[in-house]
Design an enzyme around this catalytic site. Structure first.
Site, PDB file in Angstrom:
ATOM      1  N   CYS A 267       0.795  -1.243   0.000  1.00  0.00           N
ATOM      2  CA  CYS A 267       0.000   0.000   0.000  1.00  0.00           C
ATOM      3  C   CYS A 267       0.822   1.285   0.000  1.00  0.00           C
ATOM      4  CB  CYS A 267      -0.949  -0.002   1.185  1.00  0.00           C
ATOM      5  SG  CYS A 267      -2.011  -1.445   1.207  1.00  0.00           S
TER       6      CYS A 267
HETATM    7  C1  UGA Z   1      -1.048   0.703   5.362  1.00  0.00           C
HETATM    8  C2  UGA Z   1      -1.743   1.727   6.289  1.00  0.00           C
HETATM    9  O1  UGA Z   1      -1.095   1.733   7.559  1.00  0.00           O
HETATM   10  C3  UGA Z   1      -3.224   1.373   6.464  1.00  0.00           C
HETATM   11  O2  UGA Z   1      -3.875   2.374   7.253  1.00  0.00           O
HETATM   12  C4  UGA Z   1      -3.878   1.312   5.076  1.00  0.00           C
HETATM   13  O3  UGA Z   1      -5.258   0.958   5.169  1.00  0.00           O
HETATM   14  C5  UGA Z   1      -3.147   0.278   4.231  1.00  0.00           C
HETATM   15  O4  UGA Z   1      -1.755   0.635   4.127  1.00  0.00           O
HETATM   16  C6  UGA Z   1      -3.794   0.265   2.875  1.00  0.00           C
HETATM   17  O5  UGA Z   1      -3.735   1.285   2.173  1.00  0.00           O
HETATM   18  O6  UGA Z   1      -4.450  -0.726   2.524  1.00  0.00           O
HETATM   19  P1  UGA Z   1      -0.119  -1.786   5.736  1.00  0.00           P
HETATM   20  O7  UGA Z   1       0.249  -1.796   4.294  1.00  0.00           O
HETATM   21  O8  UGA Z   1      -0.793  -2.980   6.315  1.00  0.00           O
HETATM   22  O9  UGA Z   1      -1.106  -0.560   6.043  1.00  0.00           O
HETATM   23  O10 UGA Z   1       1.229  -1.548   6.529  1.00  0.00           O
HETATM   24  P2  UGA Z   1       1.781  -0.544   7.644  1.00  0.00           P
HETATM   25  O11 UGA Z   1       1.508  -1.067   8.976  1.00  0.00           O
HETATM   26  O12 UGA Z   1       1.341   0.836   7.346  1.00  0.00           O
HETATM   27  O13 UGA Z   1       3.346  -0.667   7.382  1.00  0.00           O
HETATM   28  C7  UGA Z   1       3.912  -0.258   6.140  1.00  0.00           C
HETATM   29  C8  UGA Z   1       5.407  -0.295   6.187  1.00  0.00           C
HETATM   30  O14 UGA Z   1       5.919   0.727   7.015  1.00  0.00           O
HETATM   31  C9  UGA Z   1       6.012  -1.594   6.739  1.00  0.00           C
HETATM   32  O15 UGA Z   1       7.082  -1.973   5.919  1.00  0.00           O
HETATM   33  C10 UGA Z   1       6.486  -1.231   8.118  1.00  0.00           C
HETATM   34  O16 UGA Z   1       7.567  -1.999   8.569  1.00  0.00           O
HETATM   35  C11 UGA Z   1       6.889   0.212   7.923  1.00  0.00           C
HETATM   36  N1  UGA Z   1       6.860   1.005   9.164  1.00  0.00           N
HETATM   37  C12 UGA Z   1       5.690   1.264   9.795  1.00  0.00           C
HETATM   38  C13 UGA Z   1       8.054   1.514   9.664  1.00  0.00           C
HETATM   39  O17 UGA Z   1       9.149   1.297   9.105  1.00  0.00           O
HETATM   40  N2  UGA Z   1       8.014   2.259  10.815  1.00  0.00           N
HETATM   41  C14 UGA Z   1       6.854   2.536  11.457  1.00  0.00           C
HETATM   42  O18 UGA Z   1       6.898   3.236  12.497  1.00  0.00           O
HETATM   43  C15 UGA Z   1       5.662   2.004  10.953  1.00  0.00           C
END
Ligand code: UGA
Length: 437
Positions: A267
């Site tokens: 996403c």
């Molecule tokens: C993301 C959004 O958080 C959701 O709100 C949204 O609905 C979704 O995309 C979507 O558009 O369908 P998601 O893809 O499940 O959700 O993943 P995240 O939890 O956002 O993590 C994304 C990436 O960021 C991961 O690689 C994670 O490791 C990284 N991340 C996240 C960090 O490096 N640091 C952080 O503090 C948080």
């Protein structure tokens, strides 16, 4: 009341499972036969905590799974949850959603129902009014707002907490015209999620809200990653203490301030590219968004350069990657930074061993026998010359000196600072912590 859900990915299948387990009459439609067969047998096609339990409950109640779109003809609410992938230039690819709404339109033509169609798929602003609505009206020969309702209903669930987020969303967004259909949709969501704020707006604003949300999250991550790079140059500085402290300021908030190898997944990277692409078409130069993306790409380069600094020429060096899932709690490796890292290390002729508690099978689909798959964490360390921690699985916090002593060279690069507090008999470099060189 009958509910149709079209597209059984993370969003569609989570919604299907939650609603059907509560006893709602749900029809889940997907064109993928293999996926359908698993779902019909109560098996989730991907790992998502709690999902399978609810799916099984739903199947014992009224849930039906099919590829037959005509079954939606009696539905009161039709959720569109199909994917919107990206084209090679980063722009959004609308072919799947266009095909789905074409079929819905053709079915509406023969139906006496006046359903409400809610689009959850992420689409760039203008798509509902310029694409979805005209297709539906043309194919059905009916009028939106009179014969059927059309609402933008963006989704904010996160993988690994998809069920919790579906059951307890923090907000509901309903975009469209203020018609009787909108009132009916609002009533449904008030019943499903009492006390959750409902934002009613127009289509284009609802579409933009989704991109605003994801791009802001990406911005927070790139912000902390940039600070983490600065911290690395200050001996003893620790990015986590900084994130924890600024996160206590309610204007900043503590979430999404974990420095790491950059954001991955299906996403954030895709939506950032689509928004940048869209901004450019409007004549706005998205300088901030571009910087967020650039910082994200640079994080991986940084990990490779640390690896090269520690190991010299990478040719024939045995490097272990811990974690290939794009985050813990999932087996999803789409746009995972760890997968990118493996590809880049392979180009430099390194020998790769990987370990992941959930995504070994998915990783094998990409790399086949070109890399080694360690069954246990201990195996992953054995004979390795460098271990790189990419995903913050809880299991990895248990790594100890007994594991490290099995390495051929004791080099650890920890992109998530899981082992930062431990006394390790290793040459240890954590992303975001300045070392005393
Ligand atoms: C993301 C959004 O958080 C959701 O709100 C949204 O609905 C979704 O995309 C979507 O558009 O369908 P998601 O893809 O499940 O959700 O993943 P995240 O939890 O956002 O993590 C994304 C990436 O960021 C991961 O690689 C994670 O490791 C990284 N991340 C996240 C960090 O490096 N640091 C952080 O503090 C948080």
């Amino acid at each position: 009341m009958k509910i149709g859900i079209i597209g059984l990915g993370f969003v569609g299948l989570s919604l299907t499972s939650v609603l059907s387990s509560k006893g709602y009459d749900v029809i889940g439609i997907d064109v993928d036969k293999e996926k359908r067969e698993k779902i019909i047998n109560g098996i989730s096609p991907f790992f998502e905590p709690e999902l399978e339990n609810l799916l099984k409950k739903g199947l014992k109640k009224k849930l039906k799974i099919s590829d037959d779109f005509s079954l939606i003809k009696d539905c009161d609410f039709i959720f569109v949850t199909v994917g919107t992938p990206q084209n090679t230039d980063g722009s959004i690819n609308l072919s799947i959603i266009k095909k789905a709404v074409t079929t819905i339109g053709e079915i509406l033509k023969r139906s006496k129902k006046k359903p409400i169609i809610l689009v959850k798929s992420t689409v760039i602003p203008g798509t509902m009014r310029k694409n979805v609505l005209p297709i539906l009206e043309k194919k059905s020969n009916k009028k939106a707002g009179k014969d059927f309702g059309l609402i933008s209903n963006p989704e904010f669930l996160q993988e690994s907490t998809a069920i919790k987020d579906t059951k307890f969303p923090h907000v509901i967004v309903l975009g469209g015209y203020e018609t009787e259909f909108m009132k009916k949709a609002k009533k449904l969501f008030m019943k499903l999620h009492p006390n959750v704020p409902i934002i009613i707006t127009n289509h284009q604003t609802a579409e933009m809200i989704k991109y605003a949300n994801n791009s802001f999250l990406a911005t927070k991550i790139s912000f902390i990653n940039q600070l983490s790079n600065i911290c690395q140059k200050i001996p003893g500085a620790n990015v986590d203490d900084i994130a924890k402290t600024i996160g206590l300021d309610p204007r900043i908030g503590k979430l999404f301030l974990s420095a790491g190898p950059g954001y991955g997944g299906s996403c954030l990277p895709k939506d950032m590219k689509a928004l940048i692409n869209f901004a450019n078409t409007t004549g706005v130069n998205p300088t901030l968004l571009n910087a967020v993306e650039q910082i994200n790409t640079k994080q991986l380069e940084q990990i490779i350069s640390i690896t090269k600094k520690k190991l010299g020429n990478l040719k024939s060096k045995r490097i272990t990657i811990l974690g290939t899932a794009f985050k813990p709690g999932t087996d999803d490796i789409r746009d995972s930074i760890a997968i990118e890292l493996i590809k880049k290390l392979q180009k430099r002729k390194a020998n790769i061993t990987i370990h992941d508690p959930k995504s070994m099978k998915n990783t094998e689909k990409i790399f086949g026998d070109k890399i080694k798959y360690a069954k246990t964490i201990a195996d992953a360390f054995s004979k390795s010359q460098c271990v790189i921690i990419m995903t913050q699985w809880k299991q990895y916090s248990k790594i100890n000196n007994n594991n490290i002593k099995k390495m051929e060279k004791r080099i650890i690069i920890d992109s998530r600072r899981i082992l930062a507090e431990k006394e390790l008999v290793a040459d240890y470099q954590a992303i975001g912590i300045g070392n005393n060189q």
